[in-house]
Design a protein around this motif. Structure first.
Motif, PDB file in Angstrom:
ATOM      1  N   ALA A 190       5.966  -1.997   1.782  1.00 36.01           N
ATOM      2  CA  ALA A 190       6.101  -2.209   0.335  1.00 36.01           C
ATOM      3  C   ALA A 190       5.384  -3.486  -0.102  1.00 36.01           C
ATOM      4  O   ALA A 190       4.746  -3.518  -1.160  1.00 36.01           O
ATOM      5  CB  ALA A 190       7.580  -2.261  -0.055  1.00 36.01           C
ATOM      6  N   MET A 191       5.476  -4.531   0.713  1.00 37.48           N
ATOM      7  CA  MET A 191       4.806  -5.786   0.378  1.00 37.48           C
ATOM      8  C   MET A 191       3.288  -5.621   0.393  1.00 37.48           C
ATOM      9  O   MET A 191       2.599  -6.089  -0.526  1.00 37.48           O
ATOM     10  CB  MET A 191       5.239  -6.884   1.350  1.00 37.48           C
ATOM     11  CG  MET A 191       6.680  -7.316   1.153  1.00 37.48           C
ATOM     12  SD  MET A 191       7.290  -8.431   2.434  1.00 37.48           S
ATOM     13  CE  MET A 191       6.387  -9.920   2.025  1.00 37.48           C
ATOM     14  N   ALA A 192       2.772  -4.951   1.411  1.00 39.23           N
ATOM     15  CA  ALA A 192       1.325  -4.713   1.464  1.00 39.23           C
ATOM     16  C   ALA A 192       0.882  -3.861   0.286  1.00 39.23           C
ATOM     17  O   ALA A 192      -0.159  -4.122  -0.332  1.00 39.23           O
ATOM     18  CB  ALA A 192       0.959  -4.041   2.782  1.00 39.23           C
ATOM     19  N   LEU A 193       1.670  -2.864  -0.043  1.00 33.10           N
ATOM     20  CA  LEU A 193       1.362  -1.980  -1.163  1.00 33.10           C
ATOM     21  C   LEU A 193       1.333  -2.762  -2.475  1.00 33.10           C
ATOM     22  O   LEU A 193       0.403  -2.617  -3.277  1.00 33.10           O
ATOM     23  CB  LEU A 193       2.381  -0.843  -1.218  1.00 33.10           C
ATOM     24  CG  LEU A 193       2.235   0.202  -2.305  1.00 33.10           C
ATOM     25  CD1 LEU A 193       0.873   0.866  -2.265  1.00 33.10           C
ATOM     26  CD2 LEU A 193       3.335   1.252  -2.152  1.00 33.10           C
ATOM     27  N   ALA A 194       2.319  -3.617  -2.685  1.00 37.00           N
ATOM     28  CA  ALA A 194       2.363  -4.416  -3.914  1.00 37.00           C
ATOM     29  C   ALA A 194       1.168  -5.364  -4.003  1.00 37.00           C
ATOM     30  O   ALA A 194       0.561  -5.519  -5.064  1.00 37.00           O
ATOM     31  CB  ALA A 194       3.666  -5.212  -3.975  1.00 37.00           C
TER      32      ALA A 194
ATOM     33  N   SER B 236      -5.644  -1.118   5.472  1.00 32.23           N
ATOM     34  CA  SER B 236      -5.165   0.113   4.859  1.00 32.23           C
ATOM     35  C   SER B 236      -5.627   0.184   3.406  1.00 32.23           C
ATOM     36  O   SER B 236      -6.349  -0.683   2.931  1.00 32.23           O
ATOM     37  CB  SER B 236      -3.634   0.170   4.946  1.00 32.23           C
ATOM     38  OG  SER B 236      -3.184   1.482   4.851  1.00 32.23           O
ATOM     39  N   ASP B 237      -5.194   1.229   2.728  1.00 36.25           N
ATOM     40  CA  ASP B 237      -5.515   1.371   1.309  1.00 36.25           C
ATOM     41  C   ASP B 237      -4.275   1.869   0.570  1.00 36.25           C
ATOM     42  O   ASP B 237      -3.276   2.241   1.181  1.00 36.25           O
ATOM     43  CB  ASP B 237      -6.703   2.310   1.102  1.00 36.25           C
ATOM     44  CG  ASP B 237      -6.495   3.703   1.659  1.00 36.25           C
ATOM     45  OD1 ASP B 237      -5.370   4.244   1.560  1.00 36.25           O
ATOM     46  OD2 ASP B 237      -7.463   4.277   2.185  1.00 36.25           O
ATOM     47  N   LEU B 238      -4.355   1.855  -0.754  1.00 36.89           N
ATOM     48  CA  LEU B 238      -3.198   2.228  -1.568  1.00 36.89           C
ATOM     49  C   LEU B 238      -2.686   3.633  -1.259  1.00 36.89           C
ATOM     50  O   LEU B 238      -1.485   3.846  -1.130  1.00 36.89           O
ATOM     51  CB  LEU B 238      -3.541   2.126  -3.056  1.00 36.89           C
ATOM     52  CG  LEU B 238      -3.646   0.718  -3.620  1.00 36.89           C
ATOM     53  CD1 LEU B 238      -4.188   0.756  -5.046  1.00 36.89           C
ATOM     54  CD2 LEU B 238      -2.308   0.025  -3.575  1.00 36.89           C
TER      55      LEU B 238
END
Length: 92
Positions: free
Chosen positions: A71-75, A38-40
Motif C-alpha cells: 500500500a505504501m509503494a502504491l501510494a 513495480s508499477d501501479l
C-alpha cells in the motif's frame, strides 16, 4: 524521515508536497523495492490478492506488514504519477 506506516506516509507526502514520494520509504524496505521495481497496475493487482509467499519469506514480513508495504509503494507511485501530470485513482 521515513514513514512508519501507510497513514504516516500520507501525512509526510501532504506536509512535503515538493519532496519525491520515495524519499519517505525506508531505503532497505520492501515498499522502496516495490517503488523501484513495480508499477501501479501490478501493485493494485497485488492488493486484490493474497500476499506473495516468496516476498514474505525473502523480506521476513507478516501478511499484514506485506499489505502495508504494498500500500505504501502504491501510494508513493500514485503520488509520483499525479505530480507528473498523470492523475490516477486513489491508491488504496
Amino acid at each position: 524521515m521515513y514513514a512508519r506506516d501507510y497513514d504516516h506516509l500520507l501525512e509526510l507526502m501532504k506536509e512535503n508536497p515538493d519532496a519525491t514520494p520515495s524519499t519517505f520509504l525506508g531505503d532497505s524496505s520492501y515498499a522502496s523495492w516495490l517503488y523501484d521495481h513495480s508499477d501501479l497496475r501490478r501493485l493494485k493487482s497485488a492488493m486484490q490478492g493474497d500476499p506473495d509467499p516468496e516476498a514474505l519469506e525473502r523480506w521476513d514480513l507478516s501478511a499484514g506488514l506485506w499489505r502495508e508495504q504494498v500500500a505504501m509503494a502504491l501510494a508513493a507511485l500514485a503520488k509520483k504519477r499525479q505530480r507528473a501530470g498523470n492523475p490516477s485513482p486513489s491508491a488504496r
